[in-house]
Motif scaffolding. Structure first.
Motif, PDB file in Angstrom:
ATOM      1  N   ARG A 259       0.836  -1.204   0.000  1.00 48.89           N
ATOM      2  CA  ARG A 259       0.000   0.000   0.000  1.00 48.89           C
ATOM      3  C   ARG A 259       0.871   1.255   0.000  1.00 48.89           C
ATOM      4  NH1 ARG A 259      -5.440  -1.448   1.075  1.00 48.89           N
ATOM      5  NH2 ARG A 259      -5.555  -3.623   1.792  1.00 48.89           N
TER       6      ARG A 259
ATOM      7  N   SER B 122       1.337   4.329  -3.121  1.00 49.75           N
ATOM      8  CA  SER B 122       1.182   5.766  -2.904  1.00 49.75           C
ATOM      9  C   SER B 122       2.442   6.547  -3.231  1.00 49.75           C
ATOM     10  CB  SER B 122       0.787   6.038  -1.446  1.00 49.75           C
ATOM     11  OG  SER B 122       1.849   5.721  -0.562  1.00 49.75           O
ATOM     12  N   SER B 123       3.586   5.864  -3.359  1.00 50.08           N
ATOM     13  CA  SER B 123       4.842   6.608  -3.507  1.00 50.08           C
ATOM     14  C   SER B 123       5.668   6.246  -4.734  1.00 50.08           C
ATOM     15  CB  SER B 123       5.720   6.387  -2.264  1.00 50.08           C
ATOM     16  OG  SER B 123       6.042   5.016  -2.113  1.00 50.08           O
TER      17      SER B 123
ATOM     18  N   LEU C 118      -8.099   4.948  -2.695  1.00 52.04           N
ATOM     19  CA  LEU C 118      -7.397   5.539  -1.552  1.00 52.04           C
ATOM     20  C   LEU C 118      -6.970   4.469  -0.558  1.00 52.04           C
ATOM     21  CD1 LEU C 118      -9.726   8.633  -1.077  1.00 52.04           C
ATOM     22  CD2 LEU C 118      -7.298   8.722  -1.711  1.00 52.04           C
TER      23      LEU C 118
ATOM     24  N   LYS D 135      -3.890   2.687  -1.324  1.00 48.54           N
ATOM     25  CA  LYS D 135      -2.689   3.501  -1.104  1.00 48.54           C
ATOM     26  C   LYS D 135      -2.518   3.875   0.365  1.00 48.54           C
ATOM     27  CE  LYS D 135      -2.901   5.374  -5.792  1.00 48.54           C
ATOM     28  NZ  LYS D 135      -2.969   6.590  -6.639  1.00 48.54           N
ATOM     29  N   ALA D 136      -3.227   3.173   1.241  1.00 46.03           N
ATOM     30  CA  ALA D 136      -3.126   3.365   2.694  1.00 46.03           C
ATOM     31  C   ALA D 136      -3.609   4.730   3.150  1.00 46.03           C
ATOM     32  CB  ALA D 136      -1.698   3.120   3.194  1.00 46.03           C
ATOM     33  N   ASN D 137      -4.406   5.395   2.356  1.00 49.37           N
ATOM     34  CA  ASN D 137      -5.008   6.666   2.769  1.00 49.37           C
ATOM     35  C   ASN D 137      -6.346   6.348   3.428  1.00 49.37           C
ATOM     36  OD1 ASN D 137      -5.887   9.296   3.103  1.00 49.37           O
ATOM     37  ND2 ASN D 137      -5.234   9.964   1.070  1.00 49.37           N
ATOM     38  N   TRP D 138      -6.254   5.727   4.593  1.00 46.09           N
ATOM     39  CA  TRP D 138      -7.423   5.155   5.249  1.00 46.09           C
ATOM     40  C   TRP D 138      -8.468   6.214   5.608  1.00 46.09           C
ATOM     41  CZ3 TRP D 138      -7.182   0.179   4.550  1.00 46.09           C
ATOM     42  CH2 TRP D 138      -5.935  -0.458   4.546  1.00 46.09           C
ATOM     43  N   ASN D 139      -8.032   7.287   6.229  1.00 47.82           N
ATOM     44  CA  ASN D 139      -8.990   8.276   6.712  1.00 47.82           C
ATOM     45  C   ASN D 139      -9.787   8.906   5.578  1.00 47.82           C
ATOM     46  OD1 ASN D 139      -8.256   7.822   9.370  1.00 47.82           O
ATOM     47  ND2 ASN D 139      -6.736   9.474   9.391  1.00 47.82           N
ATOM     48  N   LYS D 140      -9.107   9.207   4.475  1.00 50.78           N
ATOM     49  CA  LYS D 140      -9.809   9.784   3.324  1.00 50.78           C
ATOM     50  C   LYS D 140     -10.778   8.757   2.729  1.00 50.78           C
ATOM     51  CE  LYS D 140     -10.008  13.520   0.678  1.00 50.78           C
ATOM     52  NZ  LYS D 140     -10.333  14.850   1.230  1.00 50.78           N
ATOM     53  N   ALA D 141     -10.355   7.486   2.683  1.00 48.33           N
ATOM     54  CA  ALA D 141     -11.231   6.437   2.162  1.00 48.33           C
ATOM     55  C   ALA D 141     -12.484   6.314   3.016  1.00 48.33           C
ATOM     56  CB  ALA D 141     -10.481   5.107   2.110  1.00 48.33           C
TER      57      ALA D 141
ATOM     58  N   ARG E  18      -7.431  -0.176   8.899  1.00 47.76           N
ATOM     59  CA  ARG E  18      -6.632   0.975   9.319  1.00 47.76           C
ATOM     60  C   ARG E  18      -5.993   0.738  10.678  1.00 47.76           C
ATOM     61  NH1 ARG E  18      -9.888   6.156  11.099  1.00 47.76           N
ATOM     62  NH2 ARG E  18     -10.374   4.600  12.719  1.00 47.76           N
TER      63      ARG E  18
END
Length: 484
Positions: free
Chosen positions: A55, A59-60, A436, A439-445, A477
């Protein structure tokens, strides 16, 4: 963008070791140095670490989300995995867009290949030698064993190393700095252990290659050529930093390969098609320079692989909007091999560029009858439907596709786009939330799914589905954050 990725991989993974290949211990007559690594990590823990790293990479790192290339490397990788021993995890193979020669593997059976490998490997067997080596690092659990070895030398080292690995998940730069400091005292022992892993990976890799029907001499041949090319380079490629090639390692792999019966391996057209696709689209080469490469390299080649150079030229013409030239080449190619998915994918793009998406739809419908649910054909089919404004039909296709391929961002991107066209904002939000989360963008997901739930009809099945997914993402998360 790749700076963080390389740091994490090189020190967390590749430096700590590289990525070995499966083994047939009875034929290799290797000493038993252990594969359990039970004192360090369980298989379940390795899978959790691997999922977290993957993840982060999404994202990177410039991961190549190309269905055609993904299908090719997945097929190659699993052909090797099927002939490996000690396989305890599923395997995931993926490409990173980077002209540097490199490959690495990490927890959970993830194997990354740099696109630059295709620029230097001269045959499928040479590429397979790198993949087989990385598979062995996973099956022999070299990362876990390296951590175990450091723990044996100093109990404090394992805790410090684990802490650095976990810190790197949240803050790569800080994690690398911490790891460098904690490992300084035992660096020499680590290097020696890594070199032994490299040799073991080579031996298991050659055995796996032989079992899978590849040319085992491709490994020492590829290693020798890289060593000669970069012997005096002031900045060797990452692969030679994390996978050093001392003369004894090349000699050992050559002797090992020569112990197998000689085998003639026919050239793989699919390998050369994949290579041409990378040159045309992912090598960062200007279109005219890429055409010159195709013309130069295509001179005097065997009839078996000649179509790959016409295919590469067709892609260059297609991407530069020279549709007539692309059309002539692609129609000739698909006439020779009507079920080839490299050609079908390109022909679909050509029809759409010519505003003839209906032809692409019919062609792909026919192809799907022979290969139902194939990822390349399905993604192209959904795209063709969308180009004709048949978004509702495309959504039905993509819902099945994302269910079967939840880690493919292509499906979620198209599903989001199709719902936008229909004005279904809650399903658009849900699709984007899945990207999201990958890409480990848990809060936004979670935020997107919460918004989708608020839009959905109160008490509906759709709202219940969104709420259930929010609960799942919160658990994921928390598990991810617990690694820190």
């Amino acid at each position: 963008m790749l700076k963080h990725t390389r740091s994490l991989v090189c020190l967390c993974i590749a430096t700590a070791l590289s990525a070995p290949t499966p083994a047939f211990a009875d034929t290799l007559n290797l000493p038993d140095i252990g594969t359990a690594a039970s004192g360090t990590l369980t298989i379940d823990q390795e899978l959790q670490y691997g999922d977290a790293y993957m993840r982060m990479l999404r994202s990177s790192a410039p991961i190549v989300s190309d269905p055609v290339l993904n299908e090719y490397i997945d097929s190659l990788g699993h052909r090797l995995v099927a002939n490996a021993s000690d396989v305890k995890t599923p395997f995931t193979f993926f490409l990173i867009r980077d002209r540097n020669i490199n490959a690495f593997a990490f927890f959970g059976g993830y194997v990354a290949l740099h696109s630059g490998l295709f620029l230097h490997a001269q045959s499928e067997s040479e590429l397979a030698s790198v993949v087989a080596h990385e598979i062995a690092h996973v099956t022999q659990r070299h990362l876990a064993r390296s951590m175990e070895e450091q723990a044996r030398r100093s109990p404090a080292t394992l805790a410090a190393l684990a802490g650095s690995l976990l810190l790197a998940i949240a803050s790569p730069q800080a994690g690398i700095a911490a790891m460098t400091a904690t490992q300084a005292g035992s660096m020499q022992g680590q290097i020696n252990y890594t070199r032994s892993n490299e040799k073991e990976a080579d031996r298991f890799g050659i055995s796996t290659m032989a079992q899978a029907g590849f040319d085992v001499n491709a490994m020492p041949r590829f290693f020798g050529r890289l060593s000669d090319e970069f012997r005096y380079a002031s900045k060797p490629p990452p692969m030679l930093l994390t996978h050093p090639l001392p003369e004894d390692r090349i000699t050992d792999s050559r002797a090992r390969a020569q112990s197998y019966p000689a085998r003639r391996v026919d050239p793989s057209l699919n390998y050369y098609l994949a290579r041409a696709r990378i040159i045309a689209r992912y090598a960062g080469i200007e279109s005219q320079a890429a055409l010159d490469w195709m013309n130069r390299k295509g001179q005097g080649v065997s009839e078996d692989i000649k179509p790959s150079f016409d295919y590469g030229k067709a892609l260059i013409y297609l991407d530069s909007k020279q549709l007539d030239q692309a059309s002539t080449l692609l129609h000739n190619l698909i006439k020779q091999d009507p079920n080839n998915r490299f050609y079908l994918d390109a022909m679909s793009d050509l029809y759409i560029a010519q505003n003839q998406a209906g032809k692409a739809e019919k062609m792909l419908e026919t192809a799907l009858k022979s290969a139902p649910n194939n990822a390349v054909l399905t993604i192209n089919y959904a795209n063709a439907l969308m180009k004709q404004n048949s978004n509702a039909d495309a959504i039905k296709v993509l819902q099945r596709y994302t269910h079967d391929n939840p880690n493919d961002v292509n499906g979620w991107h198209l599903l989001s786009e199709a719902n936008i066209h229909l004005g279904v904002s809650d399903e658009d939000l849900a699709a984007r939330a899945e990207i999201l989360a990958l890409k480990a963008n848990w809060n936004k997901a979670i935020q997107y799914y919460t918004q989708a739930s608020q839009i959905a009809e109160l008490g509906s099945l759709k709202q219940a589905r969104y709420d259930a997914r929010i609960d799942q993402l919160m658990v994921q998360r928390d598990r991810f954050l617990a690694l820190q």
